[in-house]
Design a protein around this motif. Structure first.
Motif, PDB file in Angstrom:
ATOM      1  N   MET A   1      10.105  -4.976  33.726  1.00  0.00           N
ATOM      2  CA  MET A   1       9.758  -3.831  34.565  1.00  0.00           C
ATOM      3  C   MET A   1      10.934  -3.416  35.439  1.00  0.00           C
ATOM      4  SD  MET A   1       6.403  -2.663  35.388  1.00  0.00           S
ATOM      5  CE  MET A   1       5.874  -1.438  36.457  1.00  0.00           C
ATOM      6  N   GLY A   2      11.937  -4.256  35.572  1.00  0.00           N
ATOM      7  CA  GLY A   2      13.081  -3.949  36.413  1.00  0.00           C
ATOM      8  C   GLY A   2      14.273  -3.500  35.600  1.00  0.00           C
ATOM      9  N   GLN A   3      15.426  -3.545  36.231  1.00  0.00           N
ATOM     10  CA  GLN A   3      16.689  -3.138  35.612  1.00  0.00           C
ATOM     11  C   GLN A   3      17.695  -4.272  35.745  1.00  0.00           C
ATOM     12  OE1 GLN A   3      15.176  -0.309  34.061  1.00  0.00           O
ATOM     13  NE2 GLN A   3      17.364   0.104  33.986  1.00  0.00           N
ATOM     14  N   PRO A   4      18.568  -4.436  34.749  1.00  0.00           N
ATOM     15  CA  PRO A   4      19.552  -5.520  34.804  1.00  0.00           C
ATOM     16  C   PRO A   4      20.643  -5.237  35.829  1.00  0.00           C
ATOM     17  CG  PRO A   4      19.966  -4.119  32.914  1.00  0.00           C
ATOM     18  CD  PRO A   4      18.683  -3.629  33.547  1.00  0.00           C
ATOM     19  N   PRO A   5      21.412  -6.273  36.179  1.00  0.00           N
ATOM     20  CA  PRO A   5      22.538  -6.046  37.082  1.00  0.00           C
ATOM     21  C   PRO A   5      23.609  -5.206  36.393  1.00  0.00           C
ATOM     22  CG  PRO A   5      22.530  -8.308  36.284  1.00  0.00           C
ATOM     23  CD  PRO A   5      21.287  -7.661  35.772  1.00  0.00           C
ATOM     24  N   LEU A   6      24.444  -4.569  37.206  1.00  0.00           N
ATOM     25  CA  LEU A   6      25.561  -3.770  36.711  1.00  0.00           C
ATOM     26  C   LEU A   6      26.846  -4.316  37.311  1.00  0.00           C
ATOM     27  CD1 LEU A   6      24.057  -0.196  37.270  1.00  0.00           C
ATOM     28  CD2 LEU A   6      24.054  -1.527  35.150  1.00  0.00           C
ATOM     29  N   GLU A   7      27.967  -4.209  36.567  1.00  0.00           N
ATOM     30  CA  GLU A   7      29.239  -4.724  37.060  1.00  0.00           C
ATOM     31  C   GLU A   7      30.401  -3.948  36.457  1.00  0.00           C
ATOM     32  OE1 GLU A   7      31.713  -8.746  36.280  1.00  0.00           O
ATOM     33  OE2 GLU A   7      29.751  -9.041  37.240  1.00  0.00           O
ATOM     34  N   ALA A   8      31.411  -3.714  37.279  1.00  0.00           N
ATOM     35  CA  ALA A   8      32.654  -3.075  36.836  1.00  0.00           C
ATOM     36  C   ALA A   8      33.798  -3.693  37.623  1.00  0.00           C
ATOM     37  CB  ALA A   8      32.599  -1.568  37.070  1.00  0.00           C
ATOM     38  N   SER A   9      34.964  -3.836  36.980  1.00  0.00           N
ATOM     39  CA  SER A   9      36.142  -4.420  37.632  1.00  0.00           C
ATOM     40  C   SER A   9      37.378  -3.598  37.328  1.00  0.00           C
ATOM     41  CB  SER A   9      36.378  -5.858  37.142  1.00  0.00           C
ATOM     42  OG  SER A   9      35.351  -6.709  37.546  1.00  0.00           O
ATOM     43  N   ILE A  10      38.363  -3.741  38.207  1.00  0.00           N
ATOM     44  CA  ILE A  10      39.646  -3.062  38.033  1.00  0.00           C
ATOM     45  C   ILE A  10      40.715  -3.868  38.776  1.00  0.00           C
ATOM     46  CG2 ILE A  10      39.544  -1.591  40.090  1.00  0.00           C
ATOM     47  CD1 ILE A  10      40.497   0.726  38.257  1.00  0.00           C
ATOM     48  N   VAL A  11      41.939  -3.794  38.277  1.00  0.00           N
ATOM     49  CA  VAL A  11      43.059  -4.414  38.987  1.00  0.00           C
ATOM     50  C   VAL A  11      43.859  -3.300  39.638  1.00  0.00           C
ATOM     51  CG1 VAL A  11      45.177  -5.760  38.773  1.00  0.00           C
ATOM     52  CG2 VAL A  11      43.153  -6.402  37.451  1.00  0.00           C
ATOM     53  N   ILE A  12      44.136  -3.472  40.927  1.00  0.00           N
ATOM     54  CA  ILE A  12      44.857  -2.482  41.714  1.00  0.00           C
ATOM     55  C   ILE A  12      46.190  -3.091  42.142  1.00  0.00           C
ATOM     56  CG2 ILE A  12      44.819  -1.113  43.841  1.00  0.00           C
ATOM     57  CD1 ILE A  12      41.738  -1.138  43.620  1.00  0.00           C
ATOM     58  N   ALA A  13      47.258  -2.350  41.932  1.00  0.00           N
ATOM     59  CA  ALA A  13      48.601  -2.822  42.304  1.00  0.00           C
ATOM     60  C   ALA A  13      48.812  -2.636  43.797  1.00  0.00           C
ATOM     61  CB  ALA A  13      49.662  -2.076  41.503  1.00  0.00           C
ATOM     62  N   ALA A  14      48.065  -3.417  44.579  1.00  0.00           N
ATOM     63  CA  ALA A  14      48.157  -3.402  46.044  1.00  0.00           C
ATOM     64  C   ALA A  14      47.658  -4.751  46.537  1.00  0.00           C
ATOM     65  CB  ALA A  14      47.303  -2.272  46.624  1.00  0.00           C
ATOM     66  N   LEU A 119       6.321   1.454  43.286  1.00  0.00           N
ATOM     67  CA  LEU A 119       5.807   2.623  42.582  1.00  0.00           C
ATOM     68  C   LEU A 119       6.638   3.863  42.920  1.00  0.00           C
ATOM     69  CD1 LEU A 119       3.697   3.968  40.770  1.00  0.00           C
ATOM     70  CD2 LEU A 119       2.251   4.256  42.807  1.00  0.00           C
ATOM     71  N   VAL A 120       6.999   4.025  44.185  1.00  0.00           N
ATOM     72  CA  VAL A 120       7.809   5.175  44.601  1.00  0.00           C
ATOM     73  C   VAL A 120       9.160   5.161  43.894  1.00  0.00           C
ATOM     74  CG1 VAL A 120       9.018   6.226  46.564  1.00  0.00           C
ATOM     75  CG2 VAL A 120       6.663   5.444  46.825  1.00  0.00           C
ATOM     76  N   VAL A 121       9.801   4.003  43.818  1.00  0.00           N
ATOM     77  CA  VAL A 121      11.096   3.888  43.146  1.00  0.00           C
ATOM     78  C   VAL A 121      10.944   4.195  41.658  1.00  0.00           C
ATOM     79  CG1 VAL A 121      12.923   2.260  42.480  1.00  0.00           C
ATOM     80  CG2 VAL A 121      12.096   2.327  44.847  1.00  0.00           C
TER      81      VAL A 121
END
Length: 156
Positions: A1-14, A119-121
């Motif tokens: 009934m729910g939603q799975p986790p979400l994930e994103a990554s990036i490398v920043i030159a700082a 229910l609202v969500v």
């Protein structure tokens, strides 16, 4: 009934300190996230602080409330930093973790699983956001866009 986790990554030159300085400016999230219109932080940022957020998807605009659950400047932990906040009414946690790398910082953005939406969500997702799965697809794309914009801002 729910939603799975979400994930994103990036490398920043700082260095982690520069990434933290940009990321911990919560009011600037409106310039990075495609869904955030504005954030009003109630007091100085830190664990326990609350915020009111205004979000948008197309013509649909809605408020959320959040509370900061983690606030760790990378100076305190050898370049590892963390920022997280729990968002209501969905009761999910959004987080950013900083990890030093050779020549920069890896930033990982996560949204915890949406376990038992009210229910609202559920109705809002179904009728105003195109369905929960579709909205999650858009959220994941938005996470990548947020991180790309953060990187672009810092690597200029």
């Amino acid at each position: 009934m729910g939603q799975p986790p979400l994930e994103a990554s990036i490398v920043i030159a700082a260095p982690p300190s520069a990434v933290w300085a940009a990321l911990s400016d919560l009011r600037a999230m409106k310039d990075r996230s495609p869904e955030v219109i504005r954030t009003w932080l109630l007091g100085r940022p830190g664990v326990g602080r609350r915020a009111v957020n205004l979000n948008r998807r197309g013509a649909v605009v809605w408020p959320t409330w959040s509370r900061i659950t983690r606030w760790k400047d990378p100076v305190q932990d050898y370049g590892r930093g963390a920022l997280a906040f729990r968002v209501m009414p969905t009761d999910v946690e959004w987080s950013y973790e900083l990890e030093p790398t050779d020549g920069g910082t890896e930033v990982t953005e996560r949204r915890s699983a949406l376990v038992d939406p009210s229910l609202v969500v559920r109705l809002t997702a179904r009728f105003l956001l195109g369905g929960a799965d579709r909205h999650d697809t858009e959220l994941l794309a938005g996470m990548h866009r947020t991180l790309e914009t953060l990187r672009s801002d810092l690597e200029r």
